[in-house]
Design an enzyme around this catalytic site. Structure first.
Site, PDB file in Angstrom:
ATOM      1  N   ASP B  22       0.829  -1.204   0.000  1.00 37.98           N
ATOM      2  CA  ASP B  22       0.000   0.000   0.000  1.00 37.98           C
ATOM      3  C   ASP B  22       0.867   1.259   0.000  1.00 37.98           C
ATOM      4  O   ASP B  22       0.510   2.268  -0.617  1.00 37.98           O
ATOM      5  CB  ASP B  22      -0.935   0.000   1.219  1.00 37.98           C
ATOM      6  CG  ASP B  22      -2.199   0.820   0.967  1.00 37.98           C
ATOM      7  OD1 ASP B  22      -2.368   1.323  -0.160  1.00 37.98           O
ATOM      8  OD2 ASP B  22      -3.013   0.972   1.882  1.00 37.98           O
ATOM      9  N   HIS B 216      -6.186   3.920   7.572  1.00 37.13           N
ATOM     10  CA  HIS B 216      -5.438   5.053   7.034  1.00 37.13           C
ATOM     11  C   HIS B 216      -5.564   6.221   8.008  1.00 37.13           C
ATOM     12  O   HIS B 216      -6.564   6.357   8.704  1.00 37.13           O
ATOM     13  CB  HIS B 216      -5.966   5.437   5.651  1.00 37.13           C
ATOM     14  CG  HIS B 216      -5.420   4.555   4.570  1.00 37.13           C
ATOM     15  ND1 HIS B 216      -4.635   5.017   3.544  1.00 37.13           N
ATOM     16  CD2 HIS B 216      -5.522   3.220   4.378  1.00 37.13           C
ATOM     17  CE1 HIS B 216      -4.292   4.007   2.759  1.00 37.13           C
ATOM     18  NE2 HIS B 216      -4.817   2.909   3.240  1.00 37.13           N
ATOM     19  N   CYS B 247      -3.343   9.230  -0.062  1.00 32.96           N
ATOM     20  CA  CYS B 247      -4.757   9.048  -0.380  1.00 32.96           C
ATOM     21  C   CYS B 247      -5.027   9.705  -1.725  1.00 32.96           C
ATOM     22  O   CYS B 247      -4.791  10.899  -1.875  1.00 32.96           O
ATOM     23  CB  CYS B 247      -5.601   9.688   0.710  1.00 32.96           C
ATOM     24  SG  CYS B 247      -7.336   9.788   0.287  1.00 32.96           S
ATOM     25  N   ASN B 256      -1.247   5.346   5.216  1.00 32.19           N
ATOM     26  CA  ASN B 256      -1.589   4.316   6.185  1.00 32.19           C
ATOM     27  C   ASN B 256      -1.209   4.777   7.587  1.00 32.19           C
ATOM     28  O   ASN B 256      -0.365   5.651   7.770  1.00 32.19           O
ATOM     29  CB  ASN B 256      -0.809   3.029   5.872  1.00 32.19           C
ATOM     30  CG  ASN B 256      -1.337   2.327   4.648  1.00 32.19           C
ATOM     31  OD1 ASN B 256      -2.230   1.505   4.724  1.00 32.19           O
ATOM     32  ND2 ASN B 256      -0.783   2.662   3.490  1.00 32.19           N
TER      33      ASN B 256
END
Lengths: 314, 314
Positions: B22, B216, B247, B256
Site C-alpha cells: 500500500d 489510514h 490518499c 496508512n
C-alpha cells in the site's frame, strides 16, 4: 445553575483552545496583541468559546504573555471564556485585577518536577492553590480556579508516576476548593488505557468533581488519548490550534493535541462541538504569518473533512 | 494448531507492515528489489514477521510490483510471512506459483466503488473470492486467503456505507472459505466509535471469524481507531513504515497508519509486539533514500520513545 456549569455545561463537550498560552510557551517569535485579537475573533466566529490566553508572570520572563491583561479585556469584549496561568501569589493578585474568567494553577505530580519546575514542594504548591482559591473567591471578578496536575501520566524527570500520588493531589486540591481539576500529560507520555484508568480512578475517589484533560501529541497518542478520555466521561479537553506547543525534552516533536483534529474526533464520536471546522482551520493563517518558524501540525488541514459522509455523527 | 493460528497466533497482536504494497501504491519512484530486500531484512531484524509485499498485476500497470515474485522468494528465505494482492484469476494463478504465504483479495463495500475500482459488481467480486479460495486450496503452496473489504467505513464515491452491507459481504466471503476478513478504512473516514461498532457487529453476526483491520491516517484518527479496534478484540492490524501510502482523494494527506506509532500504541496498551522500535525506525533510512520525494510521517521518529518510563506496559 452554578457559575461552573454555566461556563462548562456538564451535558456537552467543551474544547479549550490553548494555543495562545501553551502554544506560545517555547516560541521565540510570537503574535502581536493585534494578531492575538484577530486569532480570538476568528476562532470565536468559528464557534470556539473557551481559551487559555497566557500566564501572569513578569513580562521579562515571558514576553509572549506581557499582554495577558489586554487579551483578557479582548476576551471579555468578545464574550468568550478566558483562562490564564498564575503560578504564585503575585500572579494570582494580578489576575483578579483583570477580567480573566479562570485562573489556572499548577501542581506537579512528582516532587522532582515540582522542585525543578517551580522550586517548591508539592505540599507548598497545594497550599498555594488554596490561597489562590481564597483570593479568587474574595475578588470582585471571582474567576474560577482550576488546578492542572502536571506530568500526571509520566514525568520527564522522575519517570513513572504513581497514580495514587495524582489522586492524592487531586483530592487535596478539591478540598482546597478548586472548581476544576485538569489531568495534564505535559510531555506526552500517556497511552489510551492509562488515560481511562487514571480518569476512572480519580472519579472513583473524588466523586463528581469537574475534570478536564490536557494532552500533548508528542508520541502520536493525542487523539487516541482524547478518545479514551471521552469514553471515560471527560467532557473538557484542551488542544492548541495547529498543535502548537513543542516539547522541551523532544526538539522537533509535536506539541499539544491538534485542536482541529480534536473537533473532528468529537464530532465523529457524536459529541457536538458547535465549531465550524473550515472557519477554524482558516485561523491557521494567523499563526503561520505571525510565527513563520513554527511547524503547524494537523491531519484535517491536509486532507480536509470528508465531503462524502456526514462526519458530524457516528 | 491450524495453519491460520500458526501464522496469526490468536493470543497475541500481529502487526503487518504494508509499506511495500500500500505504501508504494501511488509513488512514481520506488525502491529497487535490492532495497526492498534490505527493508525486509532490517524489519525482520527489528522483529517484524508479517508483510504485505505487492500485487500480482501486469508489470506494465504497476511497475513497482513487477518484482513481487522475487520479493516472495526473499520473504521465504527470511522466514517471514508474506501477503500479496491478487485481484483477478490471473493474479491468483500467478500467486500460487510463488511462495507467497497469503493472497489478499478485495471486495468493495459499495456497488459504486466496486464498479469504479474493479469494473465488477460486488457479487462478481465475492464469486472471485470463492474461486481464489479454491485455487489456493488446490495449490501446492496452499496460501491463506484474506479478503479486504474496501471502504468499509465510508466510501469516496457513494459516501455513507451501510454496516449491514459490510456484514453481508463478510458473511458471504466467510462462506466462500476465506481465512481472514479485513475491514479496510481505505481513505480514512472512520472514527473510533464507528470502528468499535462495526467490529462488534461483524463479530456478533459471524462468530469467531478471524478479523483484521486496515487503517489510514488521512484525518488523524488512525491511532485512535487502532486503539478502538484493539478494545473491540481485533488482534491483526496493518500499518506502513513512516505512514507511507497517500490518499488519491486528498493530495498531501497522510497515508496508512504509521507502523512505528502502532507498535508504540500496542505496547502502551499492554500488547507485546516483539518489535524493537529503535531498529524499526532506522529502516526509515531505506525508504528515505529510495523515495526522496515521499513525505515520511510518524510521531515516535520525531520524539523518540520515552526514556524515563517503561512504556512497554500500561
Amino acid at each position: 445553575m452554578t457559575r461552573l456549569s454555566e461556563i462548562y455545561p456538564p451535558d456537552r463537550v467543551v474544547l479549550r483552545e490553548v494555543g495562545l498560552r501553551d502554544g506560545l510557551q517555547m516560541v521565540q517569535r510570537y503574535p502581536s496583541t493585534a494578531a492575538k485579537a484577530e486569532w480570538l475573533r476568528r476562532e470565536r466566529a468559528a464557534g470556539v468559546r473557551h481559551f487559555e490566553i497566557g500566564s501572569f508572570l513578569p513580562a521579562k520572563a515571558m514576553p509572549q504573555f506581557a499582554d495577558v491583561r489586554d487579551i483578557s479585556d479582548i476576551c471579555r469584549s468578545l464574550n468568550v471564556h478566558s483562562a490564564a496561568l498564575a503560578l504564585n501569589d503575585r500572579g494570582a493578585t494580578d489576575a483578579v485585577q483583570t477580567p480573566v474568567g479562570e485562573i489556572v494553577t499548577v501542581v506537579s505530580s512528582t516532587e522532582e518536577h515540582s522542585q525543578a519546575n517551580a522550586r517548591r514542594t508539592r505540599e507548598e504548591a497545594i497550599a498555594l492553590v488554596g490561597k489562590t482559591v481564597e483570593l479568587a473567591r474574595g475578588s470582585e471578578t471571582s474567576p474560577l480556579v482550576q488546578v492542572g496536575i502536571a506530568m500526571a501520566f509520566g514525568c520527564s524527570i522522575a519517570g513513572k508516576v504513581d497514580p495514587d500520588d495524582v489522586v492524592r493531589i487531586a483530592a487535596a486540591c478539591s478540598e482546597a476548593g478548586v472548581d476544576m481539576i485538569g489531568l495534564a500529560d505535559t510531555v506526552g507520555f500517556a497511552g489510551p488505557d492509562q488515560v481511562q484508568d487514571l480518569v476512572e480512578r480519580v472519579k472513583n475517589e473524588l466523586g463528581d468533581v469537574a475534570l478536564s484533560i490536557h494532552l500533548h501529541d508528542t508520541r502520536g497518542m493525542g487523539i487516541a488519548n482524547a478518545s479514551a478520555a471521552l469514553d471515560a466521561g471527560i467532557r473538557v479537553i484542551d488542544g492548541s490550534l495547529a498543535g502548537l506547543g513543542g516539547c522541551p525534552f523532544a526538539p522537533g516533536a509535536t506539541g499539544n493535541v491538534v485542536f482541529e483534529d480534536l473537533v473532528y474526533l468529537c464530532e465523529r464520536k457524536g459529541f457536538a462541538t458547535g465549531i465550524d471546522l473550515e472557519k477554524l482551520m482558516s485561523v491557521r493563517e494567523v499563526a503561520a504569518s505571525e510565527m513563520p518558524d513554527e511547524q503547524l501540525f494537523g491531519a484535517l488541514s491536509r486532507a480536509g473533512a470528508p465531503r462524502h459522509i456526514n462526519w458530524r455523527a457516528r
